[in-house]
Design a protein around this motif. Structure first.
Motif, PDB file in Angstrom:
ATOM      1  N   LYS A   1       0.840  -1.209   0.000  1.00 33.66           N
ATOM      2  CA  LYS A   1       0.000   0.000   0.000  1.00 33.66           C
ATOM      3  C   LYS A   1       0.874   1.258   0.000  1.00 33.66           C
ATOM      4  O   LYS A   1       0.590   2.233  -0.703  1.00 33.66           O
ATOM      5  CB  LYS A   1      -0.916  -0.009   1.230  1.00 33.66           C
ATOM      6  CG  LYS A   1      -1.941   1.119   1.234  1.00 33.66           C
ATOM      7  CD  LYS A   1      -2.835   1.031   2.454  1.00 33.66           C
ATOM      8  CE  LYS A   1      -3.883   2.133   2.452  1.00 33.66           C
ATOM      9  NZ  LYS A   1      -3.330   3.469   2.486  1.00 33.66           N
TER      10      LYS A   1
ATOM     11  N   ARG B   1       2.203   1.824  -3.451  1.00 38.80           N
ATOM     12  CA  ARG B   1       1.164   2.388  -4.326  1.00 38.80           C
ATOM     13  C   ARG B   1       0.933   3.864  -4.015  1.00 38.80           C
ATOM     14  O   ARG B   1       0.815   4.695  -4.921  1.00 38.80           O
ATOM     15  CB  ARG B   1      -0.142   1.606  -4.172  1.00 38.80           C
ATOM     16  CG  ARG B   1      -0.130   0.228  -4.832  1.00 38.80           C
ATOM     17  CD  ARG B   1      -1.544  -0.328  -4.978  1.00 38.80           C
ATOM     18  NE  ARG B   1      -2.221  -0.476  -3.703  1.00 38.80           N
ATOM     19  CZ  ARG B   1      -2.165  -1.543  -2.930  1.00 38.80           C
ATOM     20  NH1 ARG B   1      -1.435  -2.588  -3.294  1.00 38.80           N
ATOM     21  NH2 ARG B   1      -2.819  -1.598  -1.785  1.00 38.80           N
TER      22      ARG B   1
ATOM     23  N   LYS C   1       1.555   7.062  -6.454  1.00 46.60           N
ATOM     24  CA  LYS C   1       0.473   8.022  -6.690  1.00 46.60           C
ATOM     25  C   LYS C   1       0.929   9.451  -6.368  1.00 46.60           C
ATOM     26  O   LYS C   1       0.641  10.392  -7.114  1.00 46.60           O
ATOM     27  CB  LYS C   1      -0.726   7.634  -5.818  1.00 46.60           C
ATOM     28  CG  LYS C   1      -1.982   8.417  -6.114  1.00 46.60           C
ATOM     29  CD  LYS C   1      -3.107   7.934  -5.216  1.00 46.60           C
ATOM     30  CE  LYS C   1      -4.348   8.798  -5.405  1.00 46.60           C
ATOM     31  NZ  LYS C   1      -5.420   8.414  -4.476  1.00 46.60           N
TER      32      LYS C   1
END
Length: 201
Positions: free
Chosen positions: A104, A107, A111
């Motif tokens: 996570k 990611r 982003k």
């Protein structure tokens, strides 16, 4: 003669064994069976009593204690195995949770990098729009693109070469081609050469 003596000895040993069996072993077994039946009917746990009395006899007590300690050791080993397996399972769960958290975070990081790049591009665009010279230059390019090639070609020829090349390099391909057609061949060739050199740089 020897055979007869041997046979007689065998008969005597058999008869002694049979006598021992019938006179002692069978009556003893019968008595034990009767006692077991009587004890069971009267509600006495014979095996528990035997263990209790056996623990008072030195050699038998050590055997009973040994069996008990073996049972205890076995139970402790089983308990330890169960605890260790539970610990391993717990560690696996923790590792899976950490792995998901790391994925996570990766990611989220990716982003954020994309968002950062977009913001930097927006900032650069806003800065360009705020710069009066750049805004004016964009307006000039739009003006030349709106003009006819016949009018634009003489103006560009009359400029300094560096400025002319700068404007020509910003025009779209279609407008540039039309303006080049309206130039004298030598000038068109010269600007083509300069534009090629500028592009390669």
């Amino acid at each position: 003669m020897d055979n007869k003596v041997e046979k007689q000895k065998q008969k005597k040993s058999k008869s002694k064994f049979q006598l021992f069996l019938f006179a002692f072993v069978i009556p003893l077994l019968f008595c034990v069976m009767i006692l077991l039946i009587v004890a069971t009917v009267s509600g006495v746990n014979v095996f528990e009593k035997a263990k209790e009395y056996g623990s008072k006899i030195p050699y038998i007590s050590s055997m009973v204690a040994g069996n008990e300690s073996k049972k205890t050791d076995s139970k402790q080993t089983e308990d330890t195995i169960i605890k260790l397996e539970a610990a391993v399972q717990d560690k696996n769960t923790q590792m899976n949770r950490l792995k998901k958290q790391l994925e996570k975070q990766d990611r989220d990081k990716e982003k954020l990098l994309i968002e950062k790049k977009q913001l930097e591009e927006e900032i650069e665009e806003l800065r360009n729009e705020q710069d009066p010279n750049k805004r004016a230059y964009k307006d000039i390019i739009k003006t030349y693109e709106a003009m006819t090639a016949k009018k634009a070609a003489p103006i560009i020829i009359s400029m300094e070469e560096a400025e002319a090349v700068k404007i020509l390099s910003q025009l779209n391909t279609e407008t540039l081609a039309k303006i080049m057609e309206k130039m004298p061949p030598d000038k068109a060739a010269k600007f083509t050469e300069l534009l090629s050199a500028d592009t390669s740089n």
